[in-house]
Motif scaffolding. Structure first.
Motif, short mmCIF file in Angstrom:
data_model
loop_
_atom_site.label_atom_id
_atom_site.label_comp_id
_atom_site.label_asym_id
_atom_site.label_seq_id
_atom_site.Cartn_x
_atom_site.Cartn_y
_atom_site.Cartn_z
N GLN A 52 0.83 -1.20 0.00
CA GLN A 52 0.00 0.00 0.00
C GLN A 52 0.87 1.26 0.00
OE1 GLN A 52 -2.32 -0.69 3.53
NE2 GLN A 52 -3.99 -1.70 2.43
N VAL A 53 1.90 1.26 0.82
CA VAL A 53 2.80 2.41 0.87
C VAL A 53 3.52 2.57 -0.46
CG1 VAL A 53 4.89 3.33 1.97
CG2 VAL A 53 3.10 2.29 3.38
N ALA A 54 3.99 1.47 -1.03
CA ALA A 54 4.70 1.51 -2.32
C ALA A 54 3.78 2.06 -3.40
CB ALA A 54 5.22 0.13 -2.68
N TYR A 55 2.53 1.61 -3.41
CA TYR A 55 1.58 2.09 -4.42
C TYR A 55 1.30 3.58 -4.23
CZ TYR A 55 -2.30 2.18 -7.66
OH TYR A 55 -3.11 2.47 -8.72
N HIS A 56 1.18 3.99 -2.99
CA HIS A 56 0.96 5.41 -2.70
C HIS A 56 2.14 6.26 -3.18
CE1 HIS A 56 -0.32 9.01 -0.56
NE2 HIS A 56 0.89 9.09 -0.06
N LEU A 57 3.36 5.76 -2.98
CA LEU A 57 4.55 6.50 -3.38
C LEU A 57 4.72 6.55 -4.90
CD1 LEU A 57 7.11 5.16 -0.76
CD2 LEU A 57 6.20 7.48 -0.88
N THR A 58 4.49 5.44 -5.57
CA THR A 58 4.79 5.34 -7.00
C THR A 58 3.61 5.71 -7.90
OG1 THR A 58 4.21 2.99 -7.09
CG2 THR A 58 6.51 3.55 -6.62
N GLY A 59 2.41 5.40 -7.46
CA GLY A 59 1.23 5.74 -8.25
C GLY A 59 0.80 4.68 -9.25
N ASN A 60 1.54 3.57 -9.35
CA ASN A 60 1.06 2.49 -10.22
C ASN A 60 1.53 1.14 -9.70
OD1 ASN A 60 3.50 1.50 -11.62
ND2 ASN A 60 3.55 3.53 -12.55
N ALA A 61 0.84 0.11 -10.13
CA ALA A 61 1.06 -1.23 -9.58
C ALA A 61 2.45 -1.78 -9.91
CB ALA A 61 -0.02 -2.19 -10.08
N GLN A 62 2.90 -1.61 -11.15
CA GLN A 62 4.19 -2.18 -11.56
C GLN A 62 5.35 -1.56 -10.78
OE1 GLN A 62 4.75 -4.75 -13.69
NE2 GLN A 62 6.85 -4.61 -13.01
N ASP A 63 5.36 -0.23 -10.68
CA ASP A 63 6.42 0.44 -9.92
C ASP A 63 6.33 0.10 -8.43
OD1 ASP A 63 6.48 3.52 -11.90
OD2 ASP A 63 7.43 1.56 -12.22
N ALA A 64 5.11 -0.08 -7.93
CA ALA A 64 4.94 -0.45 -6.52
C ALA A 64 5.53 -1.84 -6.27
CB ALA A 64 3.46 -0.43 -6.15
N GLU A 65 5.28 -2.77 -7.18
CA GLU A 65 5.85 -4.12 -7.03
C GLU A 65 7.37 -4.08 -7.10
OE1 GLU A 65 1.97 -6.23 -9.07
OE2 GLU A 65 3.93 -6.56 -9.97
N ASP A 66 7.92 -3.25 -8.00
CA ASP A 66 9.38 -3.12 -8.11
C ASP A 66 9.97 -2.54 -6.83
OD1 ASP A 66 9.26 -4.11 -10.68
OD2 ASP A 66 9.47 -2.15 -11.66
N LEU A 67 9.32 -1.50 -6.31
CA LEU A 67 9.80 -0.88 -5.07
C LEU A 67 9.73 -1.86 -3.91
CD1 LEU A 67 10.88 1.57 -3.56
CD2 LEU A 67 8.50 2.36 -3.30
N LEU A 68 8.64 -2.62 -3.84
CA LEU A 68 8.49 -3.61 -2.78
C LEU A 68 9.58 -4.68 -2.89
CD1 LEU A 68 6.77 -4.58 -0.39
CD2 LEU A 68 5.32 -5.78 -2.02
N GLN A 69 9.84 -5.12 -4.11
CA GLN A 69 10.89 -6.12 -4.33
C GLN A 69 12.26 -5.56 -3.95
OE1 GLN A 69 11.14 -7.51 -8.36
NE2 GLN A 69 12.53 -9.16 -7.84
N ASP A 70 12.54 -4.31 -4.32
CA ASP A 70 13.81 -3.69 -3.96
C ASP A 70 13.95 -3.55 -2.44
OD1 ASP A 70 13.95 -1.34 -6.78
OD2 ASP A 70 14.44 -3.49 -6.64
N THR A 71 12.83 -3.25 -1.77
CA THR A 71 12.85 -3.14 -0.31
C THR A 71 13.17 -4.49 0.33
OG1 THR A 71 11.22 -1.35 -0.42
CG2 THR A 71 11.50 -2.47 1.71
N TYR A 72 12.51 -5.55 -0.15
CA TYR A 72 12.80 -6.88 0.38
C TYR A 72 14.24 -7.28 0.11
CZ TYR A 72 8.01 -8.01 1.76
OH TYR A 72 6.80 -8.03 2.37
N LEU A 73 14.75 -6.92 -1.05
CA LEU A 73 16.15 -7.23 -1.37
C LEU A 73 17.09 -6.52 -0.42
CD1 LEU A 73 18.31 -8.52 -3.16
CD2 LEU A 73 18.12 -6.53 -4.66
N LYS A 74 16.82 -5.25 -0.16
CA LYS A 74 17.66 -4.48 0.77
C LYS A 74 17.60 -5.10 2.16
CE LYS A 74 18.79 0.15 2.17
NZ LYS A 74 18.74 1.54 1.76
#
Length: 170
Positions: free
Chosen positions: A19-41
């Motif tokens: 939800q936070v990722a979607y709020h920050l990015t504004g779209n589902a694909q970028d939100a999934e990428d950001l979430l994946q990058d967060t889990y990787l970090k």
């Protein structure tokens, strides 16, 4: 921490982080990428994280910082495009631009070759513009230790870069 323990600790926050990722990015694909990058970090830092630090607020902060870093890097990349100039650069200016980019890539490579802890702290300080207090929160090291690591790592980086630059000019 193994993969099973990692999932047990972090997956309960998955929905909120998305939800936070979607709020920050504004779209589902970028939100999934950001979430994946967060889990990787988080995965890369998993052994250095204190158990009590794993809270929803901490995870959201990690994600927001990662998002800010990505935006900053995109802004830097976009501002450095040669195509964005009003007039085409002359030969000398173009050579300087290319040389500057090569130097930046070389410094990034040198930082990547440093021990993970030192390179990571230097990257947080110089690239992400984090304060010593924020780095202390992320790493668990004291601010005094962080200052010493930054100072020594900068000195080492400068020496390596000057040595490398010397080989370029010879």
């Amino acid at each position: 921490m193994d993969a099973r323990e990692f999932k047990q600790r972090f997956m309960p926050f998955h929905r909120r982080l998305y939800q936070v990722a979607y709020h920050l990015t504004g779209n589902a694909q970028d939100a999934e990428d950001l979430l994946q990058d967060t889990y990787l970090k988080l995965w890369l830092k998993r052994d250095g994280l204190r158990y009590e630090a794993i809270t929803e607020a901490y995870l959201v902060t990690v994600m927001r910082n990662l998002f800010r870093e990505q935006i900053r890097l995109k802004r830097i990349d976009a501002s450095e495009d040669i195509d964005d100039y009003d007039e085409p650069p002359d030969g000398c200016e173009l050579a300087r631009i290319v040389e500057d980019r090569d130097e930046v890539k070389q410094v990034e490579t040198l930082i990547g070759e440093m021990p993970e802890r030192d390179g990571g702290i230097l990257r947080m300080h110089l690239v992400e513009n984090k304060t010593y207090e924020e780095i202390e929160h992320d790493t668990g090291l004291s601010q005094g230790n962080i200052r010493i690591i930054v100072m020594r790592t900068k000195k080492k980086l400068k020496q390596q870069f000057l040595k490398l630059r010397k080989t370029w000019t010879n």
